[in-house]
Design an enzyme around this catalytic site. Structure first.
Site, mmCIF file in Angstrom:
data_model
loop_
_atom_site.group_PDB
_atom_site.id
_atom_site.type_symbol
_atom_site.label_atom_id
_atom_site.label_comp_id
_atom_site.label_asym_id
_atom_site.label_seq_id
_atom_site.Cartn_x
_atom_site.Cartn_y
_atom_site.Cartn_z
ATOM 1 N N LYS A 198 3.269 11.083 7.673
ATOM 2 C CA LYS A 198 2.785 10.326 8.956
ATOM 3 C C LYS A 198 3.433 11.008 10.278
ATOM 4 C CE LYS A 198 -0.306 6.964 7.358
ATOM 5 N NZ LYS A 198 -0.271 5.927 6.289
ATOM 6 N N TYR A 221 0.840 -1.094 -0.183
ATOM 7 C CA TYR A 221 -0.027 0.098 -0.045
ATOM 8 C C TYR A 221 0.920 1.130 0.049
ATOM 9 C CZ TYR A 221 -3.226 3.754 1.051
ATOM 10 O OH TYR A 221 -3.849 4.890 1.226
ATOM 11 N N ASP A 257 9.592 3.302 1.148
ATOM 12 C CA ASP A 257 8.193 4.060 1.697
ATOM 13 C C ASP A 257 8.263 3.721 2.955
ATOM 14 O OD1 ASP A 257 5.819 5.023 2.258
ATOM 15 O OD2 ASP A 257 4.540 3.787 0.867
#
Ligand code: PLP
Length: 436
Positions: free
Chosen positions: A276, A147, A247
């Site tokens: 984040k 994802y 990532d």
């Protein structure tokens, strides 16, 4: 203050929530205040934020030091465009990030969120090769269950799923390395590396880079990888001369117990994506950091070699200021030691949960505790048990949001031992009582 009757009517008329079936979803819960690991509802309830507000919060909500940094910056400079202009928070943050990032990641490109950090990484990789005179390198290798975000490039890199199905005609194809969940993690890692090597052998000269979520694949099911896998990917990228893109939107800033997940393997990617935890969950911001040699491929008297990418809010000073203050807290509060303590606590809880009938697998990494529950008919993200369980937990004051049949607990690092023990008691209670 809560929502008035009139607010609710307006909400019904005008709002559209993310990842929410607006026809059937229960009314959203009004939150009026948050402090540390706790959220406070308009009707006076207390909820432990067991998902760090979608994985973004690290030091706790409404931290006085972060609040102060944000307020001060707002009084000085809230925003200015970042092409042709600059400001101290952006410069200082670049220096501080370069100081903590895995070795060699020295050039900082700002954007707005995790998806854009990934989009930037992929565009950067493609144009890097094009600028070097290798425009045929247009493919990426990514993992099954990946994802990487919700924009078109990030969706393309993500594993095809329920989330991406309606957009499939617009997605570009990506070479997919297999992730066999029926194997233990070491075997799975070896099989995946072998398949990756085969792809690199047969199509290497068309490949721009390999994109992975190091150590922990998040939204695809909280899959934990051995550090040898990350090292293996680094070695393959070196051997076949392609870029290694990490990532770390979820794993960055301590979530897996090290500052960055790549630190577990002692390797540096060529490009890293952050968001984040970057601003401690305060402000939307993305960073794509790369090596000096990637950056140099864009330096030219030929203006076509410019990296033509940018956003209105690039390097927003408020976000930079709070990200800087968050890095201060890592040393002031011994943040990584806090994660280590959470991890130790999680490890002692594992066997008890692993032994439960309804638990198919239990695992933990850093500040993330994960249980695969036995799947119901259908399973996957639409597993009917997820929402049922979430409601049961919420009723008891614990915010958990299972990904299908994968239940995980990922609190802000400021969570106390008592709060952790309380959350485990609630999890045990619900899983014991739960008859599907
Ligand atoms: C959340 C996430 C993203 C997307 O970030 P957004 O800020 O939601 O766009 C990308 N990659 C990973 C690994 C993530 O967990």
């Amino acid at each position: 203050m809560g929502l008035t009757q009139q607010n609710w009517e307006i909400s019904d008329r005008h709002l559209w929530h993310p990842y929410t079936q607006m026809k059937t979803a229960p009314a959203p819960l009004p939150i009026v205040r948050a402090k540390g690991a706790m959220l406070y509802t308009a009707d006076g309830r207390e909820i432990l934020d067991g998902v760090s507000s979608w994985w973004v919060n690290i030091h706790g909500h409404s931290h006085p030091y972060l609040n102060e940094a944000l307020a001060q910056q707002a009084n000085e400079l809230e925003h200015v465009m970042f092409a042709g202009f600059t400001h101290r928070p952006a410069v200082e943050l670049a220096e501080r990030l370069a100081g903590v990032l895995p070795h060699g990641l020295e050039r900082i490109f700002y954007s707005d969120n995790g998806s854009t950090a990934v989009e930037v990484a992929m565009k950067m990789a493609l144009q890097y090769w094009s600028n070097l005179g290798e425009p045929k390198r247009t493919q990426f290798i990514a993992l099954k269950h990946a994802y990487h975000g919700d924009t078109v490039g990030a969706m393309s890199a993500s594993s095809p799923s329920l989330f991406t199905a309606p957009f499939s005609p617009f997605l570009f194809s990506v070479l997919r390395a297999p992730v066999d969940l029926s194997e233990d993690s070491e075997t799975r890692s070896l099989l995946c590396l072998q398949a990756m090597e085969n792809l690199l052998k047969s199509q290497g000269d068309t490949i721009a880079g390999v994109l992975i979520e190091p150590m922990l694949q998040g939204a695809g099911g909280m899959i934990v990888w051995p550090s040898s896998f990350v090292r293996g990917v680094r070695e393959l990228c070196n051997r076949y001369g392609v870029l290694f893109i990490a990532d770390e939107v979820l794993t960055g800033f301590g979530r897996t117990g090290a500052m960055f997940a790549c630190n577990h393997a002692g390797v540096s990617p060529d490009i890293i994506c952050l968001s984040k935890g970057l601003t401690a969950g305060y402000m939307p911001m993305g960073v794509t950091a790369c090596t000096g040699s990637i950056y140099e491929a864009f330096l030219s008297d030929d203006r076509r070699k410019t990296f033509f990418h940018g956003h209105s809010f690039t390097a927003n000073p408020l976000a930079c200021a709070v990200a800087l203050a968050s890095l201060d807290l890592f040393s002031r509060e011994g943040t990584l030691d806090r994660v280590k303590r959470i991890e130790a606590k999680f490890q002692t809880e594992l066997p008890r949960f692993a032994a439960m009938d309804r638990v198919a697998d239990a695992r933990t990494i850093g500040g993330v505790f994960i249980l695969d529950l036995q799947e119901e008919a259908g399973g996957g993200y639409l597993d009917a048990n997820g929402p049922k369980l979430a409601r049961e937990f919420l009723r008891r004051g614990l915010l958990l949001r299972p990904l299908g049949n994968v239940l995980y607990f990922m609190p802000p690092y400021c969570v106390s031992d008592e709060q952790v023990a309380w959350a485990f008691a609630k999890m045990e209670e619900v899983l014991t009582e739960w008859v599907a």
